[in-house]
Design a protein around this motif. Structure first.
Motif, short mmCIF file in Angstrom:
data_model
loop_
_atom_site.label_atom_id
_atom_site.label_comp_id
_atom_site.label_asym_id
_atom_site.label_seq_id
_atom_site.Cartn_x
_atom_site.Cartn_y
_atom_site.Cartn_z
N ASN A 1 33.93 36.51 31.59
CA ASN A 1 34.18 37.81 30.95
C ASN A 1 33.41 37.94 29.64
O ASN A 1 32.89 39.01 29.32
N SER B 1 32.50 28.97 41.94
CA SER B 1 33.95 29.07 41.72
C SER B 1 34.34 30.33 40.95
O SER B 1 35.52 30.70 40.93
N ILE B 2 33.37 31.01 40.36
CA ILE B 2 33.65 32.27 39.67
C ILE B 2 33.70 33.38 40.71
O ILE B 2 32.87 33.42 41.62
N GLU B 3 34.66 34.25 40.57
CA GLU B 3 34.87 35.31 41.56
C GLU B 3 33.59 36.11 41.81
O GLU B 3 32.85 36.44 40.89
N LEU B 4 33.38 36.42 43.07
CA LEU B 4 32.16 37.10 43.49
C LEU B 4 31.98 38.45 42.80
O LEU B 4 30.89 38.78 42.35
N HIS B 5 33.05 39.22 42.68
CA HIS B 5 32.91 40.55 42.06
C HIS B 5 32.46 40.44 40.61
O HIS B 5 31.70 41.27 40.13
N LEU B 6 32.89 39.39 39.91
CA LEU B 6 32.47 39.20 38.52
C LEU B 6 31.02 38.73 38.47
O LEU B 6 30.25 39.21 37.63
N ARG B 7 30.63 37.86 39.38
CA ARG B 7 29.23 37.43 39.41
C ARG B 7 28.31 38.60 39.76
O ARG B 7 27.23 38.73 39.19
N LYS B 8 28.75 39.49 40.65
CA LYS B 8 27.94 40.67 40.97
C LYS B 8 27.80 41.59 39.77
O LYS B 8 26.72 42.12 39.51
N SER C 1 33.61 31.87 28.94
CA SER C 1 34.19 32.56 30.09
C SER C 1 33.20 33.58 30.67
O SER C 1 32.33 34.10 29.98
N THR D 1 27.53 29.53 39.54
CA THR D 1 28.82 28.86 39.67
C THR D 1 29.64 29.54 40.75
O THR D 1 30.22 30.60 40.54
#
Length: 69
Positions: free
Chosen positions: A6, A38-45, A4, A36
């Motif tokens: 996270n 499909s993973i939320e932008l805020h998490l990728r940032k 994940s 990826t």
């Protein structure tokens, strides 16, 4: 193995406490998450920021006075 985003984020916080192979694995996992959409932008940032900080620390620790980076 699917991991994940996270978990990747959490692992990056430990990157300076693990061996070189595990550190490289964490970095690779982070790159996969960043690629990826499909993973939320805020998490990728957040992962990108943490990976960037880890890379800066690595550069400071491994580059000596006689080395160029």
């Amino acid at each position: 193995m699917i991991i994940s985003a996270n978990t990747v984020y959490s692992n990056l916080a430990l990157i300076d406490q693990v061996d070189l192979v595990t550190s490289a694995l964490y970095r690779q996992q982070a790159q996969e998450v960043l690629a990826t959409p499909s993973i939320e932008l805020h998490l990728r940032k957040a992962i990108a920021d943490r990976l960037n900080r880890a890379n800066q620390v690595l550069a400071l620790e491994t580059v000596g006075t006689e080395d160029s980076y």
